[in-house]
Design a protein around this motif. Structure first.
Motif, PDB file in Angstrom:
ATOM      1  N   LEU A  37       6.119   2.844   2.038  1.00 21.13           N
ATOM      2  CA  LEU A  37       6.000   3.281   0.650  1.00 21.13           C
ATOM      3  C   LEU A  37       5.149   4.541   0.585  1.00 21.13           C
ATOM      4  N   GLY A  38       5.651   5.562  -0.069  1.00 22.92           N
ATOM      5  CA  GLY A  38       4.847   6.757  -0.206  1.00 22.92           C
ATOM      6  C   GLY A  38       5.665   7.994  -0.465  1.00 22.92           C
ATOM      7  N   ARG A  39       4.962   9.114  -0.407  1.00 26.19           N
ATOM      8  CA  ARG A  39       5.580  10.406  -0.681  1.00 26.19           C
ATOM      9  C   ARG A  39       4.783  11.484   0.052  1.00 26.19           C
ATOM     10  N   GLU A  40       5.483  12.528   0.463  1.00 30.15           N
ATOM     11  CA  GLU A  40       4.828  13.700   1.028  1.00 30.15           C
ATOM     12  C   GLU A  40       4.540  14.684  -0.102  1.00 30.15           C
ATOM     13  N   ILE A  41       3.346  15.266  -0.055  1.00 27.82           N
ATOM     14  CA  ILE A  41       2.925  16.246  -1.052  1.00 27.82           C
ATOM     15  C   ILE A  41       2.537  17.523  -0.301  1.00 27.82           C
ATOM     16  N   GLN A  78       2.083  16.263  -8.900  1.00 26.68           N
ATOM     17  CA  GLN A  78       3.015  15.480  -8.082  1.00 26.68           C
ATOM     18  C   GLN A  78       2.410  14.138  -7.695  1.00 26.68           C
ATOM     19  N   SER A  79       1.137  14.151  -7.333  1.00 25.05           N
ATOM     20  CA  SER A  79       0.454  12.919  -6.946  1.00 25.05           C
ATOM     21  C   SER A  79       0.339  11.970  -8.139  1.00 25.05           C
ATOM     22  N   GLU A  80      -0.036  12.525  -9.280  1.00 29.35           N
ATOM     23  CA  GLU A  80      -0.169  11.733 -10.504  1.00 29.35           C
ATOM     24  C   GLU A  80       1.177  11.107 -10.886  1.00 29.35           C
ATOM     25  N   ALA A  81       2.242  11.877 -10.790  1.00 32.90           N
ATOM     26  CA  ALA A  81       3.574  11.358 -11.139  1.00 32.90           C
ATOM     27  C   ALA A  81       3.925  10.169 -10.247  1.00 32.90           C
ATOM     28  N   TYR A  82       3.627  10.277  -8.943  1.00 38.68           N
ATOM     29  CA  TYR A  82       3.939   9.174  -8.033  1.00 38.68           C
ATOM     30  C   TYR A  82       3.124   7.940  -8.387  1.00 38.68           C
ATOM     31  N   ALA A  96      -1.352  13.731  17.009  1.00 35.54           N
ATOM     32  CA  ALA A  96      -1.274  12.298  16.705  1.00 35.54           C
ATOM     33  C   ALA A  96      -0.454  12.000  15.452  1.00 35.54           C
ATOM     34  N   LEU A  97      -0.313  12.958  14.568  1.00 37.68           N
ATOM     35  CA  LEU A  97       0.306  12.736  13.257  1.00 37.68           C
ATOM     36  C   LEU A  97       1.755  12.242  13.363  1.00 37.68           C
ATOM     37  N   GLU A  98       2.011  11.137  12.693  1.00 37.86           N
ATOM     38  CA  GLU A  98       3.367  10.593  12.562  1.00 37.86           C
ATOM     39  C   GLU A  98       3.687  10.549  11.074  1.00 37.86           C
ATOM     40  N   ARG A  99       4.771  11.199  10.704  1.00 37.04           N
ATOM     41  CA  ARG A  99       5.182  11.207   9.293  1.00 37.04           C
ATOM     42  C   ARG A  99       5.523   9.788   8.845  1.00 37.04           C
ATOM     43  N   LEU A 100       5.512   9.600   7.555  1.00 38.67           N
ATOM     44  CA  LEU A 100       5.849   8.297   7.000  1.00 38.67           C
ATOM     45  C   LEU A 100       7.259   7.892   7.411  1.00 38.67           C
ATOM     46  N   GLY A 101       7.409   6.625   7.778  1.00 41.22           N
ATOM     47  CA  GLY A 101       8.728   6.098   8.098  1.00 41.22           C
ATOM     48  C   GLY A 101       9.511   5.831   6.822  1.00 41.22           C
ATOM     49  N   VAL A 143       0.868  -1.175   0.000  1.00 40.60           N
ATOM     50  CA  VAL A 143       0.000   0.000   0.000  1.00 40.60           C
ATOM     51  C   VAL A 143       0.908   1.228   0.000  1.00 40.60           C
ATOM     52  N   HIS A 144       0.603   2.163  -0.878  1.00 40.26           N
ATOM     53  CA  HIS A 144       1.359   3.409  -0.982  1.00 40.26           C
ATOM     54  C   HIS A 144       0.566   4.518  -0.304  1.00 40.26           C
ATOM     55  N   PHE A 145       1.270   5.366   0.450  1.00 35.64           N
ATOM     56  CA  PHE A 145       0.638   6.471   1.162  1.00 35.64           C
ATOM     57  C   PHE A 145       1.133   7.794   0.592  1.00 35.64           C
ATOM     58  N   LEU A 146       0.196   8.633   0.191  1.00 34.21           N
ATOM     59  CA  LEU A 146       0.508   9.991  -0.239  1.00 34.21           C
ATOM     60  C   LEU A 146       0.081  10.908   0.900  1.00 34.21           C
TER      61      LEU A 146
END
Length: 167
Positions: free
Chosen positions: A141-145, A157-161, A132-137, A97-100
């Motif tokens: 799998l994923g990317r920050e936008i 950017q989201s589409e490219a990922y 509560a927010l924890e950034r992606l480790g 699972v990928h997280f944006l």
């Protein structure tokens, strides 16, 4: 392999708006995770009470199951604030699972939430979400936008990922 994507972030970051547009430009299904919340959660949030981990667990399992039932590439909007929450979602899928992570400063999101009409999530709950927010480790799998950028850049950017990971 079927592409599985979660648009994550605190309330007001644009999960629904980005998800709908991304589904159009990428030709993939979109599910709004807010539609999977049980009424008890919606009522609690509407009353200004933050959800507990126990409140969220069944909803997160439903998010994971919804992604798992899909037979085509799918993106779902879900806050997925903590790694433990993302782990619950992942536990319901046999594939990655990928997280944006749609993010911006708290002041940007406070303004967005305050401007929304008819949503059950009040601005007063943003503090609890940021807490509560924890950034992606590094191993997730994923990317920050950065959603403080213009909407078309967020979508690009989201589409490219998505396109990069569906190869």
């Amino acid at each position: 392999m079927i592409g599985r994507y979660v648009l994550m972030g605190v309330s007001g970051c644009g999960k629904s708006s980005v998800g709908l547009q991304l589904s159009r430009v990428c030709g993939i299904d979109f599910i709004d995770g807010d539609d999977l919340h049980p009424q008890a959660n919606i009522t609690k949030m509407a009353q200004g009470e933050p959800l507990t981990d126990a409140d969220r667990a069944p909803w997160l399992a439903d998010v994971g199951r919804a992604l798992g039932r899909s037979t085509s590439p799918t993106i779902i909007g879900c806050s997925a604030l903590k790694r433990a929450y993302r782990d619950i979602i992942r536990s319901h899928l046999p594939e990655p699972v990928h997280f944006l992570h749609l993010h911006a400063g708290q002041e940007v999101l406070e303004a967005r939430v305050a401007a929304r009409v008819g949503h059950f999530m009040p601005p007063s709950l943003l503090d609890s979400q940021f807490a509560a927010l924890e950034r992606l480790g590094r191993d997730e799998l994923g990317r920050e936008i950065d959603i403080s950028r213009p909407f078309n850049e967020v979508i690009a950017q989201s589409e490219a990922y998505v396109k990069e990971t569906m190869k």
